[in-house]
Design a protein around this motif. Structure first.
Motif, mmCIF file in Angstrom:
data_model
loop_
_atom_site.group_PDB
_atom_site.id
_atom_site.type_symbol
_atom_site.label_atom_id
_atom_site.label_comp_id
_atom_site.label_asym_id
_atom_site.label_seq_id
_atom_site.Cartn_x
_atom_site.Cartn_y
_atom_site.Cartn_z
ATOM 1 N N THR A 136 0.837 -1.208 0.000
ATOM 2 C CA THR A 136 0.000 0.000 0.000
ATOM 3 C C THR A 136 0.867 1.253 0.000
ATOM 4 N N THR A 137 1.930 1.237 0.792
ATOM 5 C CA THR A 137 2.801 2.418 0.841
ATOM 6 C C THR A 137 3.693 2.514 -0.397
ATOM 7 N N LEU B 291 0.187 5.490 -0.198
ATOM 8 C CA LEU B 291 -0.766 5.944 0.813
ATOM 9 C C LEU B 291 -0.190 5.696 2.199
ATOM 10 N N HIS C 13 -5.239 3.427 6.073
ATOM 11 C CA HIS C 13 -4.400 4.331 5.284
ATOM 12 C C HIS C 13 -5.243 5.497 4.790
ATOM 13 N N GLY D 125 -5.579 9.030 1.959
ATOM 14 C CA GLY D 125 -5.158 9.836 0.818
ATOM 15 C C GLY D 125 -6.039 11.076 0.787
ATOM 16 N N TYR E 124 -8.877 4.583 3.660
ATOM 17 C CA TYR E 124 -8.780 3.241 3.098
ATOM 18 C C TYR E 124 -8.746 2.207 4.212
#
Length: 326
Positions: free
Chosen positions: A129-130, A135, A159, A161, A172
């Motif tokens: 994800t990162t 994010l 997460h 954004g 998220y």
């Protein structure tokens, strides 16, 4: 006018999120190969991303190397930003890495030693994800555990954004599932995710506990009072900013594949294996479609699904435990 207020704070929010995003030099991609990226799943707002384990020039699968890399990310994932920054400052002032080393020990002790642990998958959810979606993690759920013999109840990852054009915060909810069967993993992941994406807001909602944790623990994860005060407004139901939060989903799906070479077969290459997996993508996407479309309202939600085949998810769990909790 109302929209202008949210857009007005957009640059500030973007700067905060960029600051808390943990960046690397892409080391995970020396261990995993991208098979596909951001593929639209038919009749849904879901995007699929597929990765596989690489094979080095000696024919060796880089499974243990991946687990070793995951081990190096324990602090990033499990320890709140405030503690990390304090340890880095101490190291800068003294030249000693003692406090950083102590954080590694602390992070390890947060992980369970239960045999069917899914925490290795949760770390891969965080890493991808990162790295791929860029994010940042909003709160470190591992630091909220009260016992290593239990799992944290709530989303596997949280997460964020920000859409600066419309002034919307994107929250998220992340879920990770690792099963021998791809269909079972998708079904269970969607089942877990749907409550976070579809439950109406309220005191009894699935999201309520985690939203409370965001507001109550944000200071340890952001470590900047002005930034905390701005972000928390989006998650405070008494603040008008809370009307500009959009729920989205992220899934990490680990599953078994017999396409990987056996231990004594050193002839396979990353390129050949990738070609075999590419021939299965249509079937995998169809299973994602079936899982998401089981709940019609989920088709409208933005969901990002990371798919990763393993020789054996059970073996991955075992090796992960041996590495993290020796």
């Amino acid at each position: 006018e109302r929209l202008n207020i949210f857009i007005g704070v957009g640059a500030d929010v973007e700067a905060i999120l960029n600051k808390i995003l943990v960046s690397t030099k892409g080391e995970v991609f020396s261990r995993v190969e991208q098979i596909s990226h951001s593929v639209s799943i038919e009749d849904t707002n879901t995007k699929a991303y597929c990765h596989m384990l690489k094979i080095d020039a000696n024919g060796n699968l880089r499974l243990n190397d991946l687990i070793d890399y995951i081990y190096t990310r324990l602090i990033d994932y499990a320890i709140p930003r405030k503690e990390i920054e304090e340890a880095i400052l101490y190291s800068t002032e003294t030249g000693s890495v003692a406090k950083i080393a102590a954080l590694q020990t602390k992070a390890q002790r947060l992980f369970t030693n239960i045999g069917n642990t899914g925490e290795g998958g949760e770390l891969l959810l965080y890493i991808l994800t990162t790295e791929v979606l860029r994010l940042p993690q909003l709160i470190s759920k591992m630091s909220l555990k009260t016992s290593t013999q239990m799992y944290y109840h709530g989303a596997d990852g949280i997460h964020v954004g920000f859409d600066i054009e419309n002034g919307n915060m994107h929250l998220y909810w992340g879920e990770s599932k690792m099963y021998s069967s791809l269909s079972d993993a998708i079904s269970n992941c969607v089942e877990s995710l749907k409550g976070f994406l579809l439950d109406p807001m309220g005191a009894d909602s699935v999201q309520e506990r985690d939203l409370h944790l965001i507001t109550s623990s944000i200071s340890s994860n952001i470590n900047d009072e002005e930034s905390e005060n701005l972000l928390v407004r989006f998650f405070n139901k008494d603040d008008d900013f809370s009307n500009n939060v959009i729920y989205k989903g992220i899934c990490f799906i680990g599953f078994d594949s017999n396409k990987y070479p056996s231990g004594d077969d050193l002839s396979q290459t990353t390129e050949l294996l990738k070609s075999e997996f590419e021939s299965q993508l249509k079937e995998w996407y169809s299973k994602v479609n079936k899982g998401v479309c089981k709940y019609p309202n989920l088709k409208q939600k933005e969901i990002h699904v990371f798919l990763m085949p393993f020789p054996s998810v059970e073996d991955f769990r075992k090796r992960f435990l041996e590495r993290v909790r020796p």
